[in-house]
Scaffold this active site. Structure first.
Site, PDB file in Angstrom:
ATOM      1  N   ARG A  16      -3.654   4.241  -1.411  1.00 20.22           N
ATOM      2  CA  ARG A  16      -4.203   3.116  -2.156  1.00 20.22           C
ATOM      3  C   ARG A  16      -3.646   1.767  -1.713  1.00 20.22           C
ATOM      4  NH1 ARG A  16      -1.854   4.886  -7.275  1.00 20.22           N
ATOM      5  NH2 ARG A  16      -0.982   6.523  -5.989  1.00 20.22           N
ATOM      6  N   HIS A  34       0.842  -1.197   0.000  1.00 25.23           N
ATOM      7  CA  HIS A  34       0.000   0.000   0.000  1.00 25.23           C
ATOM      8  C   HIS A  34       0.873   1.242   0.000  1.00 25.23           C
ATOM      9  CE1 HIS A  34       0.556   1.494   4.175  1.00 25.23           C
ATOM     10  NE2 HIS A  34       0.694   0.224   4.490  1.00 25.23           N
ATOM     11  N   CYS A  35       0.320   2.318  -0.573  1.00 21.04           N
ATOM     12  CA  CYS A  35       0.982   3.617  -0.530  1.00 21.04           C
ATOM     13  C   CYS A  35       0.187   4.491   0.430  1.00 21.04           C
ATOM     14  CB  CYS A  35       1.056   4.238  -1.926  1.00 21.04           C
ATOM     15  SG  CYS A  35      -0.557   4.552  -2.675  1.00 21.04           S
ATOM     16  N   ALA A  36       0.292   5.804   0.303  1.00 21.37           N
ATOM     17  CA  ALA A  36      -0.371   6.696   1.250  1.00 21.37           C
ATOM     18  C   ALA A  36      -1.889   6.654   1.137  1.00 21.37           C
ATOM     19  CB  ALA A  36       0.118   8.131   1.044  1.00 21.37           C
TER      20      ALA A  36
END
Length: 457
Positions: free
Chosen positions: A29, A25-27
């Site tokens: 999504r 995961h990113c910030a």
């Protein structure tokens, strides 16, 4: 919001845990590599509490939750599909990236590789670009004597990142190509060695020519260049990997770096470096011809089409071209991309004001705000592309804004920043701001005029 229940339902709607190859995961999504995307119930996923949109791009199925929510969902999602939190932050994220790359077509994979090389370097270039902007203001309004110690030192700070850019690229590219990052940095250092004339300060000076066994080598450095060091480090990675296969492990630490640096150094200065310089000059020359001859029409086309290019993932390769442009006066592509991005926000705002769907309203407003800060995925995939016509409205706004910033010759001192943050690195903030307004308002009005089919839910 029950994050555990959302995670459990998500696994079911993704086709089961066995259909999830890897996860990260990113910030904002959740990024998933899926075995068979036909098993995904996308509509059901988008109806889950907290989900602001879902889309497939760059070899990954991505689910937008937003900042603060995605990590909480991931805490419960990861154990279900067999991913540990520690792995997500280290080795697993690397294997996840490899899995995603294998799902991409060759062009998208190439673009992603360039993105992985340049994204870690962006903070250094942004800092240098902001310093250049500050120096420009200082010089324009005579705030400080250009001969003063303060101005001279700030000038040194602003140019350092571009002077050692081959070292930064060498380190990052070597890691991406699976080679030793420090050897990549050494190769970058060879290409900007003090014995090589710095082209930035070339003026009327002519580089000397070194006689190398009857072959003339022009002693001209590669400060600020991009393509020569990229090609050279790619060759270096192949040489290093090849040597490690044949050199005994007991002497590998001594012999492999030694031979890698020697062989690659000769290749860099004799073959790849000059060819890479010609290629880089050719690309910038072609772009200059298009920019200077087509003018606003080029901005109209690029600004209108950029968001469509984003859908393919090919836009990740533009960082290399933009970095090359910084050597010829400024990055005139980034302001165009910025117009396309903020136009997506304008279209999403139009959807927010007109829609009667409460979930769409919940998604649209924060998505629009994020585009003005340079993050477009929630607006593009969560709203505009979903209804289609707002995406067209955004393209119209981006084209209008792109035409204006090209007409007024707005340039940036760096790469990576769009939207409001780009004000810190543009050379003409006033015209950039006017273009910003044109793009947003143009997209807003176009979207309202085009309309879209409202969902009954």
């Amino acid at each position: 919001m029950n994050h555990r229940e959302i995670a459990e339902e998500l696994v079911t709607k993704l086709g089961g845990k066995n259909n999830v190859i890897s996860a990260a995961h990113c910030a904002t999504r959740l990024r998933l590599v899926i075995e068979d995307e036909s098993q995904i119930d996308k509509n059901a996923i988008e109806e889950l509490d907290g989900v602001k949109g879902a889309f497939s791009s760059s070899g990954q199925f991505q689910i937008i939750f937003g900042t603060g929510t995605v990590n909480k969902v991931y805490q419960h999602f990861a154990p279900i599909v067999g991913v540990s939190m520690e792995e997500n932050n280290s080795n697993k994220s690397e294997s996840h990236g490899d899995s995603a790359k294998r799902k991409m077509n060759p062009l998208a994979r190439f673009a992603r590789t360039l993105s992985n090389i340049f994204v870690p370097i962006i903070p250094a270039i942004v800092a240098a670009g902001m310093l250049m902007g500050l120096l420009g203001l200082v010089k324009t309004y005579n705030w400080v004597d250009p001969e003063s110690g303060l101005f001279v030192m700030l000038d040194m700070f602003s140019s350092a990142a571009f002077i050692i850019l081959p070292i930064l690229i060498g380190f990052s590219a070597a890691k991406e190509f699976g080679a030793n990052g420090y050897l990549g940095a050494v190769i970058g250092g060879i290409m900007i060695h003090p014995n090589l004339l710095n082209p930035w300060g070339l003026s009327n000076a002519e580089p000397t020519t070194l006689d190398f066994f009857g072959f003339g080598v022009e002693m001209l450095g590669y400060q600020g260049t991009v393509i020569p060091v990229l090609l050279t480090v790619f060759i270096m990675a192949q040489i290093e990997k090849g040597l490690r296969k044949v050199i005994p492990h007991v002497i590998d630490l001594l012999v492999t770096p030694f031979l890698t640096v020697i062989f690659t150094g000769f290749v860099a200065l004799l073959v790849i470096g000059p060819l890479g310089r010609m290629l880089g000059n050719g690309i910038t020359t072609i772009l200059d011809v298009v920019y200077n001859s087509a003018g606003p029409i080029a901005g109209l086309l690029f600004g209108g089409l950029y968001s469509t290019i984003v859908l393919t993932g090919v836009h990740h390769s533009f960082h290399a071209i933009e970095a090359e442009l910084l050597n010829v006066g400024g990055n005139y592509l980034l302001p165009i991309w910025a117009m396309a991005n903020v136009a997506q926000g304008g279209a999403t705002l139009a959807v927010f004001f007109k829609t009667k769907n409460s979930k769409t309203k919940e998604i649209a407003l924060p998505a629009a705000v994020s585009t003005f800060l340079g993050i477009t995925e929630p607006a593009i995939f969560g709203v505009n592309l979903k209804y289609r016509r707002p995406f067209i409205g955004a393209a119209i706004g981006g084209a209008l804004g792109g035409a204006y910033v090209v007409f007024t010759q707005v340039m940036a001192n760096g790469i990576g920043l769009t939207g409001i943050p780009q004000f810190a690195i543009v050379q003409d903030p006033i015209n950039y701001g006017i273009g910003f307004i044109i793009a947003v308002v143009g997209a807003f009005i176009s979207t309202l005029l085009l309309g879209w089919k409202e969902e009954s839910k």
